[in-house]
Motif scaffolding. Sequence first.
Motif, PDB file in Angstrom:
ATOM      1  N   UNK A 246       0.841  -1.196   0.000  1.00  0.00           N
ATOM      2  CA  UNK A 246       0.000   0.000   0.000  1.00  0.00           C
ATOM      3  C   UNK A 246       0.877   1.247   0.000  1.00  0.00           C
ATOM      4  N   UNK A 247       1.958   1.225   0.768  1.00  0.00           N
ATOM      5  CA  UNK A 247       2.886   2.357   0.803  1.00  0.00           C
ATOM      6  C   UNK A 247       3.516   2.604  -0.551  1.00  0.00           C
ATOM      7  N   UNK A 248       3.863   1.517  -1.245  1.00  0.00           N
ATOM      8  CA  UNK A 248       4.485   1.658  -2.560  1.00  0.00           C
ATOM      9  C   UNK A 248       3.529   2.316  -3.552  1.00  0.00           C
ATOM     10  N   UNK A 249       2.274   1.891  -3.539  1.00  0.00           N
ATOM     11  CA  UNK A 249       1.301   2.509  -4.430  1.00  0.00           C
ATOM     12  C   UNK A 249       1.079   3.977  -4.084  1.00  0.00           C
ATOM     13  N   UNK A 250       1.001   4.280  -2.798  1.00  0.00           N
ATOM     14  CA  UNK A 250       0.799   5.674  -2.399  1.00  0.00           C
ATOM     15  C   UNK A 250       1.949   6.555  -2.861  1.00  0.00           C
ATOM     16  N   UNK A 251       3.178   6.056  -2.714  1.00  0.00           N
ATOM     17  CA  UNK A 251       4.331   6.855  -3.138  1.00  0.00           C
ATOM     18  C   UNK A 251       4.462   6.887  -4.655  1.00  0.00           C
ATOM     19  N   UNK A 252       3.723   5.989  -5.343  1.00  0.00           N
ATOM     20  CA  UNK A 252       3.714   5.984  -6.797  1.00  0.00           C
ATOM     21  C   UNK A 252       2.579   6.794  -7.399  1.00  0.00           C
ATOM     22  N   UNK A 253       1.891   7.602  -6.586  1.00  0.00           N
ATOM     23  CA  UNK A 253       0.867   8.485  -7.113  1.00  0.00           C
ATOM     24  C   UNK A 253      -0.551   7.968  -7.046  1.00  0.00           C
ATOM     25  N   UNK A 254      -0.744   6.804  -6.396  1.00  0.00           N
ATOM     26  CA  UNK A 254      -2.085   6.271  -6.212  1.00  0.00           C
ATOM     27  C   UNK A 254      -2.667   6.795  -4.900  1.00  0.00           C
ATOM     28  N   UNK A 255      -3.972   6.797  -4.806  1.00  0.00           N
ATOM     29  CA  UNK A 255      -4.651   7.142  -3.562  1.00  0.00           C
ATOM     30  C   UNK A 255      -5.425   5.922  -3.068  1.00  0.00           C
ATOM     31  N   UNK A 256      -5.566   5.831  -1.747  1.00  0.00           N
ATOM     32  CA  UNK A 256      -6.380   4.772  -1.167  1.00  0.00           C
ATOM     33  C   UNK A 256      -7.846   5.155  -1.327  1.00  0.00           C
ATOM     34  N   UNK A 257      -8.637   4.246  -1.922  1.00  0.00           N
ATOM     35  CA  UNK A 257     -10.040   4.539  -2.176  1.00  0.00           C
ATOM     36  C   UNK A 257     -10.979   3.833  -1.208  1.00  0.00           C
ATOM     37  N   UNK A 258     -10.744   2.539  -0.969  1.00  0.00           N
ATOM     38  CA  UNK A 258     -11.669   1.780  -0.139  1.00  0.00           C
ATOM     39  C   UNK A 258     -11.072   0.426   0.187  1.00  0.00           C
ATOM     40  N   UNK A 259     -11.675  -0.244   1.155  1.00  0.00           N
ATOM     41  CA  UNK A 259     -11.387  -1.645   1.414  1.00  0.00           C
ATOM     42  C   UNK A 259     -12.429  -2.474   0.677  1.00  0.00           C
ATOM     43  N   UNK A 260     -11.975  -3.517  -0.001  1.00  0.00           N
ATOM     44  CA  UNK A 260     -12.892  -4.369  -0.749  1.00  0.00           C
ATOM     45  C   UNK A 260     -12.603  -5.827  -0.439  1.00  0.00           C
ATOM     46  N   UNK A 261     -13.654  -6.601  -0.340  1.00  0.00           N
ATOM     47  CA  UNK A 261     -13.520  -8.038  -0.115  1.00  0.00           C
ATOM     48  C   UNK A 261     -13.461  -8.758  -1.454  1.00  0.00           C
ATOM     49  N   UNK A 262     -12.319  -9.415  -1.709  1.00  0.00           N
ATOM     50  CA  UNK A 262     -12.111 -10.176  -2.934  1.00  0.00           C
ATOM     51  C   UNK A 262     -11.925 -11.640  -2.560  1.00  0.00           C
ATOM     52  N   UNK A 263     -12.064 -12.542  -3.491  1.00  0.00           N
ATOM     53  CA  UNK A 263     -11.834 -13.959  -3.176  1.00  0.00           C
ATOM     54  C   UNK A 263     -10.435 -14.175  -2.612  1.00  0.00           C
ATOM     55  N   UNK A 264     -10.349 -14.630  -1.384  1.00  0.00           N
ATOM     56  CA  UNK A 264      -9.065 -14.953  -0.785  1.00  0.00           C
ATOM     57  C   UNK A 264      -8.372 -13.831  -0.062  1.00  0.00           C
ATOM     58  N   UNK A 265      -8.938 -12.625  -0.057  1.00  0.00           N
ATOM     59  CA  UNK A 265      -8.262 -11.523   0.622  1.00  0.00           C
ATOM     60  C   UNK A 265      -9.199 -10.334   0.799  1.00  0.00           C
ATOM     61  N   UNK A 266      -8.808  -9.477   1.733  1.00  0.00           N
ATOM     62  CA  UNK A 266      -9.397  -8.154   1.840  1.00  0.00           C
ATOM     63  C   UNK A 266      -8.372  -7.190   1.277  1.00  0.00           C
ATOM     64  N   UNK A 267      -8.785  -6.397   0.324  1.00  0.00           N
ATOM     65  CA  UNK A 267      -7.838  -5.604  -0.463  1.00  0.00           C
ATOM     66  C   UNK A 267      -8.007  -4.119  -0.224  1.00  0.00           C
ATOM     67  N   UNK A 268      -6.925  -3.408  -0.490  1.00  0.00           N
ATOM     68  CA  UNK A 268      -6.960  -1.949  -0.535  1.00  0.00           C
ATOM     69  C   UNK A 268      -7.120  -1.542  -1.993  1.00  0.00           C
ATOM     70  N   UNK A 269      -8.231  -0.930  -2.307  1.00  0.00           N
ATOM     71  CA  UNK A 269      -8.424  -0.444  -3.670  1.00  0.00           C
ATOM     72  C   UNK A 269      -7.631   0.834  -3.840  1.00  0.00           C
ATOM     73  N   UNK A 270      -6.638   0.782  -4.724  1.00  0.00           N
ATOM     74  CA  UNK A 270      -5.760   1.922  -4.984  1.00  0.00           C
ATOM     75  C   UNK A 270      -6.077   2.479  -6.371  1.00  0.00           C
TER      76      UNK A 270
END
Length: 280
Positions: A246-270
């Motif tokens: 998540x830190x890598x995406x943030x420093x790469x210009x992405x923003x955190x949008x939401x938490x989403x439940x995906x098959x096999x994980x809870x994800x950070x939507x970037x």
Amino acid sequence: MSPTDESTDAGTARATRADRGSGPRAGTGFDPGTGTDCEDTLELRLSDELIALFAGGAGGTGSGDGAEEGAPDATPGRFAHGVPDGSPDDDDLLDRVGGWGPARTPAGVLHLVPVRAGRDLALLHRWMNDPAVAEFWELAGPEAVVEEHLRRQFDGDGRSVPCLGVLDGIPMSYWEIYRADLDSLARHYPARPHDTGIHLLIGGVADRGRGLGSTLLRAVADLVLDKRPASARVVAEPDLRNTPSVSAFLSGGFRFSAEVDLPGKRAALMIRDRALRDLL
């Protein structure tokens, strides 16, 4: 896509394939694991002839066996335009990734070169069998495992394109550029038409843990926005527990949008937005 601790920007990706069949199992982020072999990329600087082979056929399609390798662009250091093996010639849903040209980064010039199985399978097989990569992509084992993963994309309709990331002539990363709005991911967030998703792994140990992943994520996301005018956003879905990712995406210009439940994980939507690209 600088983190608080750049040593965590390792570059092993994890993305769900439980119901989409083209991505790795659990996200698009990075993990600070270490690998066992960095010689694949350290000793693989390409000659002009090999760069020509990586270019692929101009505007043509291949069978996945690397038989049609094409010719170099007339401009030195550039790749000829091509399409990935198996992509429909007249129905490319990603605006011809192979023809996007270079992304200039502080780390060097990056080209996304569509994978050809016959040419690239052995390299990808070595990367996928690195324990740090295998933990997240779950594609370790014989070459047939990786080949089948690629084949599902080659045999699709062009909504997912596997690519090598070639940095200053060295193949050092693997990318999947895909239509997130046409993917099963779209069932889990408010997708917009032409949303573009990315998965990334960095193959060589020497290229991990020094902030390179964030640099390349920013460059490729901006390349998507430049080359896909219909796409207003680039999205990714790293595992929420993977703080380095998540830190890598943030420093790469992405923003955190939401938490989403995906098959096999809870994800950070970037998300990297076209409208905010000059601010983040």
